[in-house]
Design a protein around this motif. Structure first.
Motif, PDB file in Angstrom:
ATOM      1  N   VAL A   1      -7.815 -17.211  17.095  1.00 27.59           N
ATOM      2  CA  VAL A   1      -8.924 -17.820  17.860  1.00 27.59           C
ATOM      3  C   VAL A   1      -9.987 -16.902  18.142  1.00 27.59           C
ATOM      4  CG1 VAL A   1      -9.358 -18.898  20.234  1.00 27.59           C
ATOM      5  CG2 VAL A   1      -7.388 -19.905  18.795  1.00 27.59           C
TER       6      VAL A   1
ATOM      7  N   ARG B   1      -8.298 -21.536  22.969  1.00 29.62           N
ATOM      8  CA  ARG B   1      -9.711 -22.118  22.772  1.00 29.62           C
ATOM      9  C   ARG B   1     -10.320 -22.210  24.323  1.00 29.62           C
ATOM     10  NH1 ARG B   1     -11.117 -21.733  17.625  1.00 29.62           N
ATOM     11  NH2 ARG B   1      -9.511 -22.798  16.215  1.00 29.62           N
TER      12      ARG B   1
ATOM     13  N   GLN C   1      -9.774 -20.067  10.251  1.00 28.12           N
ATOM     14  CA  GLN C   1      -9.634 -21.875  10.251  1.00 28.12           C
ATOM     15  C   GLN C   1      -8.615 -22.118   9.443  1.00 28.12           C
ATOM     16  OE1 GLN C   1     -13.645 -23.351   9.324  1.00 28.12           O
ATOM     17  NE2 GLN C   1     -14.587 -21.419  10.024  1.00 28.12           N
TER      18      GLN C   1
ATOM     19  N   GLU D   1      -2.805 -23.314  20.507  1.00 29.94           N
ATOM     20  CA  GLU D   1      -4.382 -23.074  19.958  1.00 29.94           C
ATOM     21  C   GLU D   1      -5.266 -23.770  21.305  1.00 29.94           C
ATOM     22  OE1 GLU D   1      -7.324 -24.629  16.473  1.00 29.94           O
ATOM     23  OE2 GLU D   1      -5.347 -25.507  16.456  1.00 29.94           O
ATOM     24  N   SER D   2      -4.884 -24.904  21.948  1.00 32.64           N
ATOM     25  CA  SER D   2      -5.884 -25.616  22.652  1.00 32.64           C
ATOM     26  C   SER D   2      -6.003 -24.321  24.039  1.00 32.64           C
ATOM     27  CB  SER D   2      -5.352 -26.977  23.273  1.00 32.64           C
ATOM     28  OG  SER D   2      -5.274 -27.678  22.260  1.00 32.64           O
TER      29      SER D   2
ATOM     30  N   MET E   1     -16.573 -26.898  17.174  1.00 31.48           N
ATOM     31  CA  MET E   1     -15.580 -25.954  17.490  1.00 31.48           C
ATOM     32  C   MET E   1     -14.776 -25.892  16.141  1.00 31.48           C
ATOM     33  SD  MET E   1     -12.676 -25.764  20.294  1.00 31.48           S
ATOM     34  CE  MET E   1     -13.753 -25.639  21.712  1.00 31.48           C
ATOM     35  N   ASN E   2     -14.372 -24.709  15.766  1.00 30.36           N
ATOM     36  CA  ASN E   2     -13.433 -24.737  14.810  1.00 30.36           C
ATOM     37  C   ASN E   2     -11.974 -25.094  14.962  1.00 30.36           C
ATOM     38  OD1 ASN E   2     -15.490 -23.645  12.942  1.00 30.36           O
ATOM     39  ND2 ASN E   2     -14.770 -21.343  13.555  1.00 30.36           N
ATOM     40  N   GLN E   3     -11.189 -25.546  14.075  1.00 31.37           N
ATOM     41  CA  GLN E   3      -9.930 -25.990  14.536  1.00 31.37           C
ATOM     42  C   GLN E   3      -9.127 -25.215  13.333  1.00 31.37           C
ATOM     43  OE1 GLN E   3      -8.234 -29.750  13.896  1.00 31.37           O
ATOM     44  NE2 GLN E   3      -7.446 -29.719  15.760  1.00 31.37           N
TER      45      GLN E   3
ATOM     46  N   ARG F   1      -0.539 -26.817  18.407  1.00 24.64           N
ATOM     47  CA  ARG F   1      -1.623 -27.221  18.635  1.00 24.64           C
ATOM     48  C   ARG F   1      -1.820 -27.049  20.149  1.00 24.64           C
ATOM     49  NH1 ARG F   1      -5.090 -27.205  14.548  1.00 24.64           N
ATOM     50  NH2 ARG F   1      -4.421 -28.576  12.663  1.00 24.64           N
TER      51      ARG F   1
ATOM     52  N   ASN G   1      -6.533 -24.815  10.466  1.00 26.16           N
ATOM     53  CA  ASN G   1      -5.820 -25.739   9.336  1.00 26.16           C
ATOM     54  C   ASN G   1      -4.663 -25.354   9.150  1.00 26.16           C
ATOM     55  OD1 ASN G   1      -8.252 -28.046   9.380  1.00 26.16           O
ATOM     56  ND2 ASN G   1      -9.334 -26.016   8.966  1.00 26.16           N
TER      57      ASN G   1
END
Length: 277
Positions: A206, A250, A211, A246-247, A1-3, A243, A5
């Motif tokens: 997302v 996701r 990225q 983002e989570s 999975m992309n995260q 984060r 940066n």
């Protein structure tokens, strides 16, 4: 999975050393001055030029984060700028304001594989021609960043997120995702701040498959030391908030991501209307 940066602009070695310990993967330094004041003089954007001495000072303290330097658009002294930035510690170069496959090829020839390159696609021409020049890049090494400030200006728009609101980036991001070339777009404010909610912006990253994202000045407000920075903002806590957002996205389904895109569009167009005559 992309995260996602994170990268952040700073010329302070102390701040660079601090933020790389707290989730910033790339330190962004900036030498672009040519034409920038004319294009963005009315905008609250970064306009200071970092010297090669400042680049070297930051390069000397970094342990993990990559040091990227944005140069001026192509001109007669570009080769000298490339050589100087690399000689003083740049680990990646960024080319702004290019328009054609020829521009991309010329710059890659000048760099000659000494460091990877990020191409800042920030004009309508560079975006429309992306499928033509993208094949010159080396996947896994070279990257693309979609720059919203100048892209919106080149389209005659009032607010930088209007191209994203209209889903004008979707075709380009589909091509990028299929190419294997890593890419990012624009920047983000702190959670709970900014005219366009940062949570909404993260959701669109997302959805699109981005990225990389630039941390705005809301994360440092011009501080020159970690002590001053922490007086302004609890930096580690703010990174954690990003984060968490983002989570959340996701784990969201496609329908939820599309609803978020619609909310981004409504907000972006509302803010854009403020600039109408």
């Amino acid at each position: 999975m992309n995260q996602l940066n994170f990268m952040m602009i700073t010329a302070s070695p102390d701040i660079a050393a601090f933020i790389e310990q707290h989730g910033v993967a790339r330190i962004f330094m900036d030498q672009e001055v040519m034409g920038k004041a004319e294009r963005q003089g009315h905008l609250d954007t970064h306009k200071a030029a970092h010297s090669v001495e400042q680049i070297e000072a930051v390069a000397n303290v970094l342990k993990r984060a990559e040091l990227m330097v944005r140069l001026n658009p192509l001109h007669e002294m570009t080769r000298s700028e490339v050589d100087a930035a690399i000689a003083h510690g740049a680990q990646r170069l960024m080319l702004p304001m290019f328009s054609t496959r020829s521009d991309v090829g010329q710059f890659l020839d000048m760099v000659n594989s000494r460091v990877p390159v990020t191409f800042l696609a920030e004009t309508a021409a560079s975006l429309a021609r992306l499928p033509d020049w993208l094949g010159l890049l080396t996947p896994g090494r070279d990257e693309v960043h979609l720059g919203l400030n100048d892209l919106s200006l080149s389209m005659g728009l009032n607010f930088l997120f209007e191209p994203m609101a209209a889903r004008l980036l979707d075709p380009a991001t589909t091509v990028l995702n299929q190419s294997g070339v890593t890419w990012g777009v624009g920047g983000v404010a702190r959670i709970g701040q900014g005219e366009l909610p940062a949570e909404t912006v993260i959701g669109e990253h997302v959805r699109l498959g981005s990225q990389w994202i630039i941390l705005s000045r809301a994360f440092h407000s011009g501080a020159s030391s970690p002590e001053d920075l922490l007086k302004i903002v609890d930096f580690p806590a703010e990174i954690n908030k990003l984060r968490e957002a983002e989570s959340h996205w996701r784990c969201a389904d496609e329908a939820s991501l599309l609803i978020n895109q619609q909310q981004l569009a409504e907000c972006a167009y509302r803010l854009g209307r403020r600039g109408e005559a």
